[in-house]
Design a protein around this motif. Structure first.
Motif, PDB file in Angstrom:
ATOM      1  N   ILE B  52       0.829  -1.214   0.000  1.00  0.00           N
ATOM      2  CA  ILE B  52       0.000   0.000   0.000  1.00  0.00           C
ATOM      3  C   ILE B  52       0.857   1.255   0.000  1.00  0.00           C
ATOM      4  O   ILE B  52       0.441   2.305   0.484  1.00  0.00           O
ATOM      5  CB  ILE B  52      -0.981   0.007   1.174  1.00  0.00           C
ATOM      6  N   ASP B  53       2.047   1.138  -0.569  1.00  0.00           N
ATOM      7  CA  ASP B  53       2.975   2.258  -0.661  1.00  0.00           C
ATOM      8  C   ASP B  53       2.661   3.015  -1.953  1.00  0.00           C
ATOM      9  O   ASP B  53       2.907   2.508  -3.049  1.00  0.00           O
ATOM     10  CB  ASP B  53       4.391   1.674  -0.677  1.00  0.00           C
ATOM     11  N   LEU B  55       3.946   5.653  -3.385  1.00  0.00           N
ATOM     12  CA  LEU B  55       5.067   6.035  -4.253  1.00  0.00           C
ATOM     13  C   LEU B  55       5.516   4.842  -5.097  1.00  0.00           C
ATOM     14  O   LEU B  55       5.639   4.931  -6.313  1.00  0.00           O
ATOM     15  CB  LEU B  55       6.249   6.568  -3.426  1.00  0.00           C
ATOM     16  N   ARG B  56       5.733   3.727  -4.430  1.00  0.00           N
ATOM     17  CA  ARG B  56       6.233   2.552  -5.126  1.00  0.00           C
ATOM     18  C   ARG B  56       5.160   1.949  -6.032  1.00  0.00           C
ATOM     19  O   ARG B  56       5.464   1.370  -7.070  1.00  0.00           O
ATOM     20  CB  ARG B  56       6.665   1.523  -4.077  1.00  0.00           C
ATOM     21  N   VAL B  59       2.510   5.507  -8.226  1.00  0.00           N
ATOM     22  CA  VAL B  59       3.313   6.631  -8.724  1.00  0.00           C
ATOM     23  C   VAL B  59       4.507   6.142  -9.555  1.00  0.00           C
ATOM     24  O   VAL B  59       4.709   6.591 -10.683  1.00  0.00           O
ATOM     25  CB  VAL B  59       3.769   7.536  -7.556  1.00  0.00           C
ATOM     26  N   ARG B  60       5.304   5.232  -9.015  1.00  0.00           N
ATOM     27  CA  ARG B  60       6.441   4.703  -9.796  1.00  0.00           C
ATOM     28  C   ARG B  60       6.019   3.524 -10.662  1.00  0.00           C
ATOM     29  O   ARG B  60       6.817   2.926 -11.361  1.00  0.00           O
ATOM     30  CB  ARG B  60       7.590   4.312  -8.884  1.00  0.00           C
ATOM     31  N   ILE B 405      -0.496  11.678  -2.946  1.00  0.00           N
ATOM     32  CA  ILE B 405       0.409  12.181  -3.998  1.00  0.00           C
ATOM     33  C   ILE B 405      -0.394  12.476  -5.262  1.00  0.00           C
ATOM     34  O   ILE B 405      -0.240  13.529  -5.888  1.00  0.00           O
ATOM     35  CB  ILE B 405       1.540  11.175  -4.307  1.00  0.00           C
TER      36      ILE B 405
END
Lengths: 233, 592
Positions: B52-53, B55-56, B59-60, B405
């Motif tokens: 549940i990150d 950014l990883r 997003v990335r 984000i």
């Protein structure tokens, strides 16, 4: 390659404990307050940016997301540290982008067509802005008052400034995107210190269980955020 | 050395491929499935809390196609030079085992029956002259009644939660009044309405429309599917789209089919295997197998197979047909050929509604398929006569879990600041107190909107990239504008303090820089005429009869609904006819 997580010790430690109830009960603020204090005593040393570049990133990101009545700005939240750390990932080397030539420019709506990865955009972009700033204001960006820093950022965003090979607008968008990532990503990556970004938005972070809050008729969510590593606010 | 022989080789490891592999192994065939991306399983990619990150994850773009290896080029019009799609933005194809079926949201529709015969339906009601010049409006060549058993079968595999309207001719619930008859109810009851969806439901109902719960392949309760695969109840964590569900609540090939398939001795899954081409015999009417590259060792291997199934992402299926020489490439100038024809997308615009500052929408709460929709402006459910366009849009509140984000990057613009204190203030207000209403609409096919091979850019394997020629056309822009105009009174009735109604504008070209949807379609469409479709109604190539091409590539038009449910039903439909007819006597299932 996936982006690597930068704190292996903390991560494996946390991974070993996450399944246990006692971890959630016991991981109060004390240990993390201590960790944050330790970071404050030993400020982050950038590994990609040099001192001038890092001062630029700190100053510019703070103007993009400034401290105000709503809460901390990008500088206090560690956006610059986040961006510096990201520069060591495959993303910053453009490894997830199609970077084969020829590189031909076209209408803006057909997307990014430059041969530069994020690392190149920062190197060239910061040098370009510093050059522009010294020419027009006689000082480096970080040493200017906020009003003039805003003038420069406005010019970059509006597309009226070319930074050598990099259009000012392209550099502006790169910086804005990464600043906001550093403000709101999990603290695992060096930004969003103390979960300050999430507190402002009311985002619960890694809680990821809202079974009892699907419809509370518009009431605010009552619990403070938690990070992936178990840090609480 | 002889090539390894297998009964069937399947390209890709998403929904279409996994369904076909399951059906063909059940029929006793030996099956090899080739996936160009890595192996992916929920215990690894779905493990909490890394899963549940933001950014990883989104997003990335952890689960998405790595463009450094292969991408497409895009232009708006035929007189432009197409340029590479260098960064993922407008659409996000998946990569790795599970494909787009691992990172999807979970909205699991059937089809509006009239959409399957849209050309016939428009002509019956409004006459042939109603169809604009240059629009390639076509029927699928299959009816809802024929597909119904396969929609039912797919829902029982996916563990779909929903609210039925009519089952076996009887009205049984509060579901979508425009939806067709069902042979059975949904396997699970509908998910709860989020707060945002509940006020949309009330406002839409009071305005005289017909709200219903979106059908969702996010399990509202614990469920064990047809194959013995288990799902846990969704907790509205909001990490569906772009993520591997850590709760085993969102249906995916990885959770709902592959656990059963992996136990079958007749099934082999080879990840990191990029298929370079389908090998054809000298007559170009029979496939002999496929050639793939091991992306780790860079070793090329040819497999011999009696049956080849292409089940990769929509445009990768079309690309493989073109580089392999299956069928005749479409030429928009002479209007001949079929491969690349009727390339379509969807018209999706998101309008925002702000509520009073005492009201919190808690946008981080959500499920990919949760929400409330109306179909009053979808398909042929309203009178197009005075409006003068073909197509329509469901309208919905689909609060799927908004992450910080994404919210921050998307905030501002359109005359409001995108940075600084005013931006920050607006971002916080918007995140806490607003909601989004989407018009998720159809996109028609046009003679000069198509796919072919790019003359300049190549992938890392040395093959030409696929080229998209695509832009928005007047018919679809006007459709979107009309439907968005219908949102305004609903938003007002919801108590909006402010709203930002977003629609396409006349002459607006397709913009590759902002996410719109991954619902690409067409390019190798099904139909009843080999002059205007690459596939027959069983998704079998008209030209190479032992090649079946399964996916949204088969859609002649982009429909208002999300495509996965239709793709799954078409996969079961094709598999049924392969099992009951084709395997007994291989050859064309329809005479050309």
């Amino acid at each position: 390659m996936e982006p690597t997580l930068n704190r292996p010790l903390r991560r494996s430690f946390v991974k070993g404990l996450l399944g246990t109830t006692s971890f959630w009960m016991a991981s109060g603020n004390a240990s993390w307050t201590a960790a944050l204090a330790a970071e404050a005593a030993h400020p982050y040393q950038p590994t990609f940016f040099d001192t001038m570049e890092y001062r630029f990133v700190e100053a510019a990101s703070e103007r993009l997301f400034p401290a105000d009545d709503n809460g901390p700005g990008a500088k206090a939240l560690g956006a610059a540290e986040f961006i510096d750390r990201q520069m060591q990932t495959p993303y910053a080397r453009g490894e997830n982008w199609y970077m084969s030539g020829p590189f031909q420019q076209g209408p803006a709506n057909l997307g990014y067509q430059l041969p530069f990865a994020p690392r190149d955009l920062y190197r060239k972009g910061i040098a370009g802005v510093e050059h522009y700033t010294r020419q027009h204001y006689g000082k480096g960006f970080a040493d200017l008052p906020a009003v003039q820093q805003d003038e420069i950022l406005t010019a970059l965003e509006g597309g009226s400034v070319q930074l050598g090979e990099v259009p000012g607008r392209v550099f502006f968008e790169q910086l804005r995107t990464n600043t906001l990532e550093g403000t709101f990503a999990d603290p695992l990556y060096g930004g969003n210190r103390g979960l300050g970004g999430w507190i402002m938005l009311g985002f619960p972070g890694a809680k990821a269980d809202f079974m009892d809050w699907v419809n509370q008729e518009g009431a605010p969510y009552p619990l403070a955020p938690v990070s992936i590593a178990g840090e609480t606010a | 050395m002889g090539r390894t022989h297998v009964d069937a080789v399947i390209v890709g490891a998403g929904w279409a491929s996994s369904i076909m592999a399951k059906e063909l192994t059940e029929a006793g065939l030996s099956v090899i499935m080739l996936e160009r991306g890595p192996e992916r399983t929920t215990p690894v990619e779905g493990a909490y809390p890394e899963s549940i990150d933001e950014l990883r994850g989104a997003v990335r773009k952890r689960l998405f196609q790595n463009l450094s290896q292969s991408t497409v080029t895009i232009r708006n019009t035929m007189d432009q030079t197409a340029l590479p799609y260098r960064q993922l933005a407008a659409f996000l194809p998946g990569e790795g085992v599970g494909g787009a079926g691992l990172h999807w949201s979970g909205v699991h529709f059937r089809v509006a029956p009239e959409d399957l015969r849209l050309r016939s339906s428009v002509i019956e009601r409004y006459g042939a002259k109603f169809i604009p010049e240059g629009m390639n409006l076509q029927d699928y060549g299959v009816t809802y009644e024929e597909l119904e058993p396969f929609f039912d079968k797919a829902e029982k595999v996916f563990g779909t939660s929903g609210e039925a309207y009519k089952v076996q001719g009887k009205i049984i619930g509060n579901g979508n009044v425009f939806s067709p008859d069902r042979s059975d109810n949904f396997p699970l009851p509908a998910l709860k309405d989020t707060f945002s969806a509940s006020i949309f439901r009330d406002a839409a109902k009071n305005a005289g429309y017909h709200p219903y719960a979106l059908p969702a392949a996010n399990a509202s309760r614990q469920y064990t599917n047809t194959y013995g695969c288990q799902m846990g109840p969704c907790n509205f964590c909001g990490y569906c789209s772009g993520y591997d569900c850590y709760l085993y609540s969102k249906a995916s090939p990885n959770v709902n089919i592959l656990p059963a398939l992996r136990q079958d001795p007749g099934f082999t899954l080879i990840p990191n295997a990029h298929v370079l081409r389908v090998d054809l015999d000298h007559t170009k009417t029979k496939a002999t197998g496929v050639t793939y590259l091991d992306t780790k060792t860079r070793k090329e291997t040819s497999l011999s197979a009696d049956l080849v199934v292409l089940g990769a992402f929509q445009f990768n299926n079309v690309h493989l047909m073109l580089v392999s020489g299956i069928g005749k490439p479409y030429d928009p100038v002479s209007n001949t050929g079929t491969v690349g024809r009727n390339f379509v997308y969807q018209t999706i615009t998101s309008s925002r509604v702000w509520l009073p500052s005492s009201t919190y929408t808690n946008q981080f709460v959500g499920a990919g398929g949760a929400g409330v929709a109306i179909d009053d402006f979808n398909s042929m459910n309203f009178d197009h006569g005075p409006l003068g366009f073909v197509g329509g849009s469901p309208v919905w509140v689909n609060q799927a879990g908004v992450k910080p984000i994404a919210a921050a990057i998307g905030a501002g613009g359109g005359g409001t600041p995108r940075w600084g204190s005013a931006y920050k203030n607006a971002l916080i207000n918007t995140y806490k107190h607003s909601l989004v209403i989407d018009a998720h609409g159809s996109n028609m096919a046009y003679r000069d909107v198509y796919l072919d091979l790019d003359p300049t850019w190549k992938d890392v394997y040395g093959q030409p990239l696929l080229r998209m020629t695509f832009t928005w056309k007047d018919n679809d822009i006007r459709m979107n504008q009309y439907v968005v105009s219908r949102i305004e009174p609903i938003a007002r009735a919801m108590g909006a303090t402010k709203m930002n109604l977003v629609h396409l504008n006349a002459g607006q070209p397709f913009d590759t820089r902002n996410y719109q949807t991954t619902h690409l379609g067409g390019g190798a469409i099904m139909g009843d005429n080999p002059q205007t479709s690459a596939l027959n109604r069983y998704l079998q190539s008209w030209d190479v009869s032992n090649v079946f091409v399964i996916g949204s590539n088969a859609f002649p038009q982009g429909m208002g609904y999300n495509p996965t449910g239709m793709v799954a039903a078409l996969a079961y439909w094709a598999a049924h006819h392969i099992r009951t007819t084709y395997l007994k006597s291989p050859g064309p299932l329809v005479k050309a």
